[in-house]
Design an enzyme around this catalytic site. Sequence first.
Site, PDB file in Angstrom:
ATOM      1  N   LYS A   1      43.387 -66.450  74.579  1.00 58.88           N
ATOM      2  CA  LYS A   1      43.352 -67.817  75.085  1.00 58.88           C
ATOM      3  C   LYS A   1      42.183 -67.965  76.065  1.00 58.88           C
ATOM      4  O   LYS A   1      41.885 -67.048  76.836  1.00 58.88           O
ATOM      5  CB  LYS A   1      44.680 -68.115  75.787  1.00 58.88           C
ATOM      6  CG  LYS A   1      44.892 -69.549  76.198  1.00 58.88           C
ATOM      7  CD  LYS A   1      46.311 -69.676  76.760  1.00 58.88           C
ATOM      8  CE  LYS A   1      46.613 -71.065  77.252  1.00 58.88           C
ATOM      9  NZ  LYS A   1      48.001 -71.158  77.781  1.00 58.88           N
TER      10      LYS A   1
ATOM     11  N   SER B   1      50.700 -74.755  75.865  1.00 53.59           N
ATOM     12  CA  SER B   1      49.257 -74.874  75.906  1.00 53.59           C
ATOM     13  C   SER B   1      48.526 -73.810  75.077  1.00 53.59           C
ATOM     14  O   SER B   1      47.335 -73.950  74.808  1.00 53.59           O
ATOM     15  CB  SER B   1      48.776 -74.789  77.357  1.00 53.59           C
ATOM     16  OG  SER B   1      49.056 -73.514  77.922  1.00 53.59           O
TER      17      SER B   1
ATOM     18  N   SER C   1      54.557 -72.348  77.294  1.00 49.04           N
ATOM     19  CA  SER C   1      53.232 -72.387  76.668  1.00 49.04           C
ATOM     20  C   SER C   1      52.958 -71.250  75.693  1.00 49.04           C
ATOM     21  O   SER C   1      51.963 -71.284  74.974  1.00 49.04           O
ATOM     22  CB  SER C   1      52.142 -72.416  77.747  1.00 49.04           C
ATOM     23  OG  SER C   1      52.196 -73.629  78.455  1.00 49.04           O
TER      24      SER C   1
END
Length: 269
Positions: free
Chosen positions: A123, A204, A228
Amino acid sequence: MKRRHFISLSAIAAPMLAGLGISSCKPSTSDKEVSEHPNFNDFKFNEKSISDIQQLMAEDKLTCEELVIEYLDRIEKIDKNGPGLNSIIDINPDALPLARQLDEERKHGHLRGALHGIPILLKDNIDTADKMMTTAGSYALEGNFASEDAFIVKQLRKSGALILGKTNLSEWANFRSTRSSSGWSGRGRQTHNPYVIDRSPCGSSSGSGVAVAANLCVAAIGTETDGSVVCPSGHNGIVGIKPTLGMVSRTGIIPIAHSQDTAGPMAKS
């Protein structure tokens, strides 16, 4: 039912439902466009696990370089083009040289660890001391190159993982607005759910979830404050784990809440 079969059935079911007048799952493309799409499940490393890949490499049936080339080609075909999943925000420009180095080490009997030669995506809020930026998807951090790997990245490299790239996310890990769009960032734009393109990939860690589900890597790393990792894992049909707080170092990860943040793995099973 295996995930690959579910992906195929999803592609068939959407136009069928639309034909019955059920609009909640309407296809994002016309029947003609759907029929002209190549078979994206026709990929030799579909659903391959870390242990599957390691066995192929141990038997000299596969090199890390060959694997990286296959993933880069697939990313180009379906993430940057084709359905345009838009899950990856940055590709490691040194991926192939690193792959060759790992292959050379294996050739000489040196295996760093259980992840030797395994392409992993991170990420884009996790620091890597290389040619990739760490921006949390924001233009505000464009040009930010970390001087040191995050602790978890050091551990991944120590175990032989190849950092293939950075994944898109909800900008600032979904901390930019009370009504932010799940899976959207300024730098990466909107990430799309690989099962139904016009549905939420959840955030996310949307890019990590989509990339794993679409077989753009073997596994990925996400981060979670509140859902997330587990939400994009659920929406994209993969498995994500939020470790107990404090079990994984957060050094080198752009933070939200000291009381809740942690990185976690995302994989096919």
